[in-house]
Design a protein around this motif. Structure first.
Motif, PDB file in Angstrom:
ATOM      1  N   THR A 101       0.861  -1.193   0.000  1.00 37.74           N
ATOM      2  CA  THR A 101       0.000   0.000   0.000  1.00 37.74           C
ATOM      3  C   THR A 101       0.897   1.243   0.000  1.00 37.74           C
ATOM      4  O   THR A 101       1.896   1.284   0.723  1.00 37.74           O
ATOM      5  N   HIS A 102       0.524   2.256  -0.794  1.00 37.35           N
ATOM      6  CA  HIS A 102       1.319   3.488  -0.823  1.00 37.35           C
ATOM      7  C   HIS A 102       1.295   4.182   0.543  1.00 37.35           C
ATOM      8  O   HIS A 102       0.322   4.077   1.287  1.00 37.35           O
ATOM      9  N   TYR A 103       2.377   4.960   0.806  1.00 37.38           N
ATOM     10  CA  TYR A 103       2.567   5.586   2.126  1.00 37.38           C
ATOM     11  C   TYR A 103       2.872   7.072   1.954  1.00 37.38           C
ATOM     12  O   TYR A 103       3.674   7.456   1.095  1.00 37.38           O
ATOM     13  N   VAL A 104       2.243   7.911   2.792  1.00 36.06           N
ATOM     14  CA  VAL A 104       2.537   9.360   2.787  1.00 36.06           C
ATOM     15  C   VAL A 104       2.676   9.822   4.237  1.00 36.06           C
ATOM     16  O   VAL A 104       1.895   9.412   5.100  1.00 36.06           O
ATOM     17  N   ASP A 105       3.684  10.679   4.518  1.00 34.97           N
ATOM     18  CA  ASP A 105       3.760  11.257   5.879  1.00 34.97           C
ATOM     19  C   ASP A 105       4.141  12.736   5.819  1.00 34.97           C
ATOM     20  O   ASP A 105       4.300  13.303   4.721  1.00 34.97           O
ATOM     21  N   THR A 106       4.283  13.353   7.013  1.00 33.45           N
ATOM     22  CA  THR A 106       4.616  14.788   7.057  1.00 33.45           C
ATOM     23  C   THR A 106       5.860  15.078   7.898  1.00 33.45           C
ATOM     24  O   THR A 106       6.254  16.232   8.031  1.00 33.45           O
ATOM     25  N   ALA A 107       6.444  14.053   8.488  1.00 30.10           N
ATOM     26  CA  ALA A 107       7.598  14.304   9.373  1.00 30.10           C
ATOM     27  C   ALA A 107       8.473  13.068   9.379  1.00 30.10           C
ATOM     28  O   ALA A 107       7.963  11.948   9.391  1.00 30.10           O
ATOM     29  N   ASN A 108       9.808  13.273   9.398  1.00 29.08           N
ATOM     30  CA  ASN A 108      10.661  12.083   9.303  1.00 29.08           C
ATOM     31  C   ASN A 108      10.794  11.349  10.627  1.00 29.08           C
ATOM     32  O   ASN A 108      10.554  11.889  11.692  1.00 29.08           O
ATOM     33  N   TYR A 109      11.165  10.074  10.498  1.00 32.21           N
ATOM     34  CA  TYR A 109      11.230   9.196  11.677  1.00 32.21           C
ATOM     35  C   TYR A 109      12.204   9.743  12.709  1.00 32.21           C
ATOM     36  O   TYR A 109      13.258  10.277  12.386  1.00 32.21           O
ATOM     37  N   GLU A 110      11.820   9.572  13.923  1.00 30.28           N
ATOM     38  CA  GLU A 110      12.653  10.012  15.038  1.00 30.28           C
ATOM     39  C   GLU A 110      12.543   8.933  16.110  1.00 30.28           C
ATOM     40  O   GLU A 110      11.432   8.550  16.468  1.00 30.28           O
TER      41      GLU A 110
END
Ligand code: NDP
Length: 400
Positions: A101-110
């Protein structure tokens, strides 16, 4: 057109969900899945009567990959839009890989235990996403997000090479509290109490927190103090924009905010090191979050505008050129439209647009990409249409 699963139901998600419901042609169905189901249900109750988008809700612990996989398998969304916290990025990416499934986010992993923003963990998924034939679109908020789209647009239409980028993030809003944060306090304070840094000639240069200060006169807001911060899009833009010599990020802060923050820092309240309190382990910063005003409650009280954008300096046809692209957003107008202030609005709108770009196939390439790696034109058009119109200035005041 399709279905989107939105993970998280906080400030940013609430705006993105409002916008998906305004855009039912693309978002025929959405599932709001978050830790606290009652928040998802409340939003569904508010929005369902006024939209053709079919809204479903679910409870999910996004730290648990198996739970995510079974939810995605049961709903079968085209895209998962991750609007939970940066700590959940990798588990959600794992679940997207397992279900293709395609993935979209707004902040990088921390990672929870170190306040360090880097793309390396998510970039490590590139080959696996490519092999699975799915796209991960990283950083589809405002900054990162629109700042990357602005950069790609400037590169495509205005420059042969861009040598300097200054990203200026100004919040001229006033909520009337002596101290409150405009979005998740834990994320916000971790960001501003970290050391500053910028990239020059391919190298990171580190500064003390708030060491570099400038004053800038923002259109729609006026003169503000701004401070150099580390920010995640510097890392990807320095790689993806041709000719970059230096890239910096500045954010405005008022004196009252900084004085309160210094005091909280001095007494140890912003620490992310767990301490023992009455026989139980607590993290001071998480405790502080619990006593501060909920960012969602600031909406009705906040007046004024934000102005966020990028100043580019580079060359076109052998000549030096300067160019500024920015958006001005009014807190009260946002509140009237979607019940949130401009900080959540300026992030939630591009989050919806990013999911739309992937769902409609406008942006289509398997792998893991930062937003500036796609064609900026359809996104720029969508910003004008969906509430974040941009303005340009071919003779901007520069930052020294
Ligand atoms: P909020 O704290 O308001 O919302 C976070 C939501 O995620 C809450 O609904 C929370 O649930 C949910 N959540 C947290 N942990 C889990 C979990 N383990 N499982 C399921 N759900 C979970 O944050 P914001 O809306 O302010 O921010 C959302 C994201 O947007 C963050 O990643 C932030 O960094 C990013 N952001 C990006 C910006 C940009 O311009 N690029 C600007 C601002 C924010 P609960 O309701 O139970 O607490």
């Amino acid at each position: 057109m399709g279905k989107c699963m939105i993970i998280g139901c906080g400030g940013v998600a609430s705006v993105a969900i409002h916008k998906c419901c305004q855009n039912s042609e693309v978002f025929e169905g959405i599932m709001i899945a978050s830790r606290t189901r009652s928040k998802c249900d409340a939003l569904k109750e508010k929005l369902q009567p006024g939209t053709k988008t079919v809204i479903e809700t679910a409870q999910v612990n996004a730290d648990n990959v198996d739970e995510l996989i079974s939810l995605i398998e049961s709903y079968k969304p085209d895209v998962v839009l991750n609007l939970a916290l940066p700590y959940q990025d990798l588990t959600i990416m794992d679940a997207c890989l397992a279900t293709k499934t395609h993935y979209v986010d707004t902040a990088n992993y921390e990672p929870l235990d170190t306040a360090k923003f880097e793309y390396k963990w998510q970039w490590a998924y590139r080959q696996r996403f490519e092999d699975a034939g799915i796209t991960a679109l990283l950083g589809s908020g405002f900054d990162p997000g629109v700042t990357g789209v602005f950069s790609a647009y400037a590169m495509k239409h205005e420059f042969d090479e861009i040598n300097y980028i200054d990203i200026l993030d100004c919040n001229g809003g006033d909520h009337g509290y002596p101290f409150a944060t405009n979005f998740n306090p834990e994320i916000n304070i971790r960001e501003v109490s970290a050391k500053g840094s910028y990239i020059e000639d391919g190298k990171w240069i580190e500064t003390e927190p708030m060491e570099i200060k400038r004053v800038y006169n923002f259109k729609g807001v006026g003169e503000k103090d701004m401070y150099l911060l580390h920010h995640e899009e510097l890392e990807s833009l320095a790689l993806n924009i041709k000719g970059i010599k230096r890239i910096r990020f500045f954010m405005t802060f008022g004196q009252s905010y900084l004085t309160h923050l210094k005091c909280l820092e001095n007494v140890g309240m912003t620490s992310i090191e767990p301490i023992m309190y009455e026989g139980r382990e607590i993290v001071p910063l998480q405790f502080l979050k619990a006593v501060l005003p909920d960012p969602a409650s600031l909406g009705p009280r906040t007046v004024g505008k934000t102005n966020i954008g990028c100043i580019f300096r580079g060359k076109k046809d052998g000549k030096d050129k300067n160019y500024y692209l920015y958006n001005i957003c009014d807190h009260q107008e946002c509140y009237r439209e979607v019940g949130s202030q401009a900080i959540s609005y300026t992030t939630g709108v591009p989050a919806m647009i990013g999911a739309m770009m992937i769902m409609t196939g406008t942006w289509k390439k398997p792998g893991v990409y930062n937003i500036e790696e796609f064609d900026p034109d359809p996104f720029m058009e969508a910003l004008n249409k969906w509430g974040l119109p941009w303005e340009e200035d071919h003779d901007p005041i520069l930052v020294d």
